[in-house]
Design a protein around this motif. Structure first.
Motif, PDB file in Angstrom:
ATOM      1  N   ALA A  40       0.812  -1.222   0.000  1.00 28.66           N
ATOM      2  CA  ALA A  40       0.000   0.000   0.000  1.00 28.66           C
ATOM      3  C   ALA A  40       0.839   1.263   0.000  1.00 28.66           C
ATOM      4  O   ALA A  40       0.418   2.297  -0.533  1.00 28.66           O
ATOM      5  N   ARG A  41       2.061   1.211   0.589  1.00 34.74           N
ATOM      6  CA  ARG A  41       2.825   2.437   0.806  1.00 34.74           C
ATOM      7  C   ARG A  41       4.086   2.555  -0.040  1.00 34.74           C
ATOM      8  O   ARG A  41       4.487   3.663  -0.411  1.00 34.74           O
ATOM      9  N   ALA A  42       4.746   1.439  -0.331  1.00 34.14           N
ATOM     10  CA  ALA A  42       6.065   1.499  -0.955  1.00 34.14           C
ATOM     11  C   ALA A  42       5.967   1.599  -2.473  1.00 34.14           C
ATOM     12  O   ALA A  42       5.076   1.018  -3.093  1.00 34.14           O
ATOM     13  N   SER A  43       6.882   2.342  -3.052  1.00 36.72           N
ATOM     14  CA  SER A  43       6.982   2.445  -4.513  1.00 36.72           C
ATOM     15  C   SER A  43       8.126   1.603  -5.051  1.00 36.72           C
ATOM     16  O   SER A  43       8.296   1.487  -6.267  1.00 36.72           O
ATOM     17  N   LEU A  44       8.913   0.993  -4.154  1.00 40.63           N
ATOM     18  CA  LEU A  44      10.028   0.124  -4.537  1.00 40.63           C
ATOM     19  C   LEU A  44      10.358  -0.762  -3.349  1.00 40.63           C
ATOM     20  O   LEU A  44      10.257  -0.330  -2.191  1.00 40.63           O
ATOM     21  N   ASP A  55      12.287  -5.615 -16.388  1.00 41.23           N
ATOM     22  CA  ASP A  55      11.644  -6.691 -17.150  1.00 41.23           C
ATOM     23  C   ASP A  55      10.530  -7.287 -16.322  1.00 41.23           C
ATOM     24  O   ASP A  55      10.558  -7.257 -15.083  1.00 41.23           O
ATOM     25  N   GLU A  56       9.524  -7.790 -17.019  1.00 43.53           N
ATOM     26  CA  GLU A  56       8.350  -8.380 -16.382  1.00 43.53           C
ATOM     27  C   GLU A  56       8.497  -9.894 -16.331  1.00 43.53           C
ATOM     28  O   GLU A  56       8.845 -10.526 -17.330  1.00 43.53           O
ATOM     29  N   ARG A  57       8.245 -10.468 -15.183  1.00 41.09           N
ATOM     30  CA  ARG A  57       8.307 -11.918 -14.998  1.00 41.09           C
ATOM     31  C   ARG A  57       6.919 -12.439 -14.620  1.00 41.09           C
ATOM     32  O   ARG A  57       6.183 -11.800 -13.861  1.00 41.09           O
ATOM     33  N   ILE A  58       6.590 -13.614 -15.134  1.00 38.84           N
ATOM     34  CA  ILE A  58       5.275 -14.177 -14.848  1.00 38.84           C
ATOM     35  C   ILE A  58       5.321 -15.049 -13.591  1.00 38.84           C
ATOM     36  O   ILE A  58       6.373 -15.541 -13.178  1.00 38.84           O
ATOM     37  N   ARG A  75       4.641 -12.353  -2.400  1.00 34.27           N
ATOM     38  CA  ARG A  75       3.831 -11.541  -1.494  1.00 34.27           C
ATOM     39  C   ARG A  75       3.489 -10.175  -2.083  1.00 34.27           C
ATOM     40  O   ARG A  75       2.436  -9.611  -1.770  1.00 34.27           O
ATOM     41  N   LEU A  76       4.373  -9.628  -2.931  1.00 32.82           N
ATOM     42  CA  LEU A  76       4.194  -8.253  -3.390  1.00 32.82           C
ATOM     43  C   LEU A  76       3.695  -8.130  -4.819  1.00 32.82           C
ATOM     44  O   LEU A  76       3.336  -7.031  -5.247  1.00 32.82           O
ATOM     45  N   ALA A  77       3.658  -9.211  -5.563  1.00 29.66           N
ATOM     46  CA  ALA A  77       3.296  -9.120  -6.986  1.00 29.66           C
ATOM     47  C   ALA A  77       1.917  -8.500  -7.180  1.00 29.66           C
ATOM     48  O   ALA A  77       1.724  -7.676  -8.084  1.00 29.66           O
ATOM     49  N   ARG A  78       0.971  -8.845  -6.358  1.00 30.48           N
ATOM     50  CA  ARG A  78      -0.393  -8.331  -6.540  1.00 30.48           C
ATOM     51  C   ARG A  78      -0.488  -6.832  -6.306  1.00 30.48           C
ATOM     52  O   ARG A  78      -1.446  -6.193  -6.721  1.00 30.48           O
ATOM     53  N   PHE A  79       0.536  -6.253  -5.645  1.00 29.85           N
ATOM     54  CA  PHE A  79       0.537  -4.817  -5.384  1.00 29.85           C
ATOM     55  C   PHE A  79       1.314  -4.035  -6.441  1.00 29.85           C
ATOM     56  O   PHE A  79       1.397  -2.808  -6.364  1.00 29.85           O
ATOM     57  N   ASN A  80       1.934  -4.734  -7.370  1.00 28.85           N
ATOM     58  CA  ASN A  80       2.667  -4.096  -8.463  1.00 28.85           C
ATOM     59  C   ASN A  80       3.830  -3.246  -7.956  1.00 28.85           C
ATOM     60  O   ASN A  80       4.145  -2.185  -8.516  1.00 28.85           O
ATOM     61  N   VAL A  81       4.488  -3.710  -6.897  1.00 28.27           N
ATOM     62  CA  VAL A  81       5.676  -3.025  -6.371  1.00 28.27           C
ATOM     63  C   VAL A  81       6.903  -3.586  -7.082  1.00 28.27           C
ATOM     64  O   VAL A  81       7.165  -4.789  -7.019  1.00 28.27           O
ATOM     65  N   PRO A  82       7.693  -2.761  -7.779  1.00 25.05           N
ATOM     66  CA  PRO A  82       8.899  -3.273  -8.442  1.00 25.05           C
ATOM     67  C   PRO A  82       9.944  -3.712  -7.423  1.00 25.05           C
ATOM     68  O   PRO A  82      10.004  -3.181  -6.306  1.00 25.05           O
ATOM     69  N   LEU A  83      10.780  -4.671  -7.819  1.00 25.03           N
ATOM     70  CA  LEU A  83      11.760  -5.263  -6.929  1.00 25.03           C
ATOM     71  C   LEU A  83      13.170  -5.110  -7.483  1.00 25.03           C
ATOM     72  O   LEU A  83      13.385  -5.217  -8.698  1.00 25.03           O
ATOM     73  N   VAL A  84      14.109  -4.889  -6.590  1.00 23.78           N
ATOM     74  CA  VAL A  84      15.537  -4.905  -6.911  1.00 23.78           C
ATOM     75  C   VAL A  84      16.178  -5.976  -6.045  1.00 23.78           C
ATOM     76  O   VAL A  84      15.933  -6.022  -4.833  1.00 23.78           O
ATOM     77  N   ILE A 119       5.544  -9.821 -12.061  1.00 26.57           N
ATOM     78  CA  ILE A 119       6.559  -9.264 -11.181  1.00 26.57           C
ATOM     79  C   ILE A 119       7.482  -8.394 -12.030  1.00 26.57           C
ATOM     80  O   ILE A 119       7.964  -8.827 -13.085  1.00 26.57           O
ATOM     81  N   ARG A 120       7.718  -7.183 -11.583  1.00 30.43           N
ATOM     82  CA  ARG A 120       8.605  -6.267 -12.296  1.00 30.43           C
ATOM     83  C   ARG A 120       9.935  -6.191 -11.563  1.00 30.43           C
ATOM     84  O   ARG A 120       9.995  -5.781 -10.404  1.00 30.43           O
ATOM     85  N   LEU A 121      11.009  -6.596 -12.233  1.00 31.81           N
ATOM     86  CA  LEU A 121      12.354  -6.535 -11.677  1.00 31.81           C
ATOM     87  C   LEU A 121      13.107  -5.358 -12.294  1.00 31.81           C
ATOM     88  O   LEU A 121      13.048  -5.145 -13.507  1.00 31.81           O
ATOM     89  N   LEU A 122      13.819  -4.613 -11.458  1.00 31.46           N
ATOM     90  CA  LEU A 122      14.626  -3.495 -11.927  1.00 31.46           C
ATOM     91  C   LEU A 122      16.108  -3.864 -11.836  1.00 31.46           C
ATOM     92  O   LEU A 122      16.544  -4.508 -10.879  1.00 31.46           O
TER      93      LEU A 122
END
Length: 308
Positions: free
Chosen positions: A60-64, A122-125, A80-89, A268-271
């Protein structure tokens, strides 16, 4: 400002990781970002200097979200975070590091680049799987890497029937069966002689594990298909079989149970820092041979004297 609120997630009970997390938190704070520590990470590392948040609160709060650990830590965070569309590093504090691809020594510079907007993505399924018995759903979970059906430790081979989009594909006897995403194609599926799928390929790989018939070979399927595996026989009655969704296990499978797997609704969006190369990751992690550079002699690495 890009990524005004950043969550930090670390591998639990990993010696020495608290110092790396705090150093990264300090860098983020100095850059004007709000820092959240994932609650379990804070509890297991003893960090109390920053506010904590559950996965839902991070969503709900994080952008990354920045993950420090091994690929297993990233798998859990991604689910845990994929449904929130939070990108991951991912910063590698483990052994292999296919998805935690940033070296710990390069983390500070990589994060600075990301905060400045200099990154690639890149987007991962994900996979969504259910265990069904008749009309009842016994278990459901998501998987970033793979869904694996396997025999019990001391049981014999299991017999299973596989259908794709309702069409019969095969009946086989094997130690198990792996359904992997492109991300998971370099995990268990690879050790079972499956192919590597580039993350940009919209496909799933289905790999039998030690099949009785050598003609049962891996196959790549469209990512939008539905795969259903019906247990015909689980070997000895007392042995049974298990279904594994990444690190989540349902171990009470019996004859006629069905495992249904399809692509999950979210991704899942990976940066990555600029210059990231999936092929470089494969070369490094799998020790693929390279062509000798000028100055090398007879295919040997000039520094080590070993075959390149």
């Amino acid at each position: 400002m890009l990524f005004p609120t950043v969550a930090l997630i670390g591998r639990h009970n990993d010696a020495g990781i608290a110092g790396h997390l705090l150093a990264l938190a300090g860098q983020l704070s100095d850059a004007g970002r709000e820092v959240l520590f994932e609650a379990e990470t804070a509890a297991n590392t003893g960090v109390t200097a920053y506010p904590t948040a559950t996965a839902a609160q991070i969503g709900a709060r994080a952008s990354l979200a920045i993950v420090i650990g091994g690929d297993g830590t990233m798998l859990g965070a991604a689910r845990r975070l994929a449904r929130f569309n939070v990108p991951l590093v991912g910063i590698n504090h483990g052994r292999v590091g296919f998805v935690t691809d940033i070296r710990l020594s390069a983390a500070a510079d990589a994060i600075r680049q990301v905060l400045e907007g200099r990154y690639e993505s890149d987007e991962r399924i994900l996979l969504a799987g259910t265990v069904r018995r008749g009309e009842d759903v016994l278990y459901e979970a998501e998987a970033f890497n793979d869904v694996v059906l396997s025999r019990a430790g001391r049981g014999g081979m299991i017999e299973m029937h596989v259908s794709v989009n309702g069409a019969s594909m095969a009946t086989m006897r094997a130690d198990g069966l792996v359904i992997a995403t492109p991300t998971g194609s370099t995990a268990y599926a690879l050790s079972a002689n499956g192919p590597i799928l580039h993350p940009g390929v919209h496909g799933l790989v289905l790999v039998p594990v030690a099949p009785q018939a050598l003609s049962n070979r891996p196959i790549v399927l469209p990512s939008d298909c539905e795969i259903e595996i019906t247990l015909v026989s689980t070997g000895r009655v007392e042995a049974g079989a298990s279904a594994h969704f990444d690190m989540q296990t349902w171990s009470q499978l019996t004859d006629d149970d069905r495992i249904v797997v399809r692509r999950a609704a979210h991704t899942i969006r990976l940066l990555h820092p600029l210059g990231y190369s999936y092929y470089a990751t494969l070369r490094q992690k799998l020790n693929w041979n390279r062509m000798p550079s000028q100055g090398d002699s007879d295919g040997e690495d000039a520094a080590s004297g070993c075959p390149a």
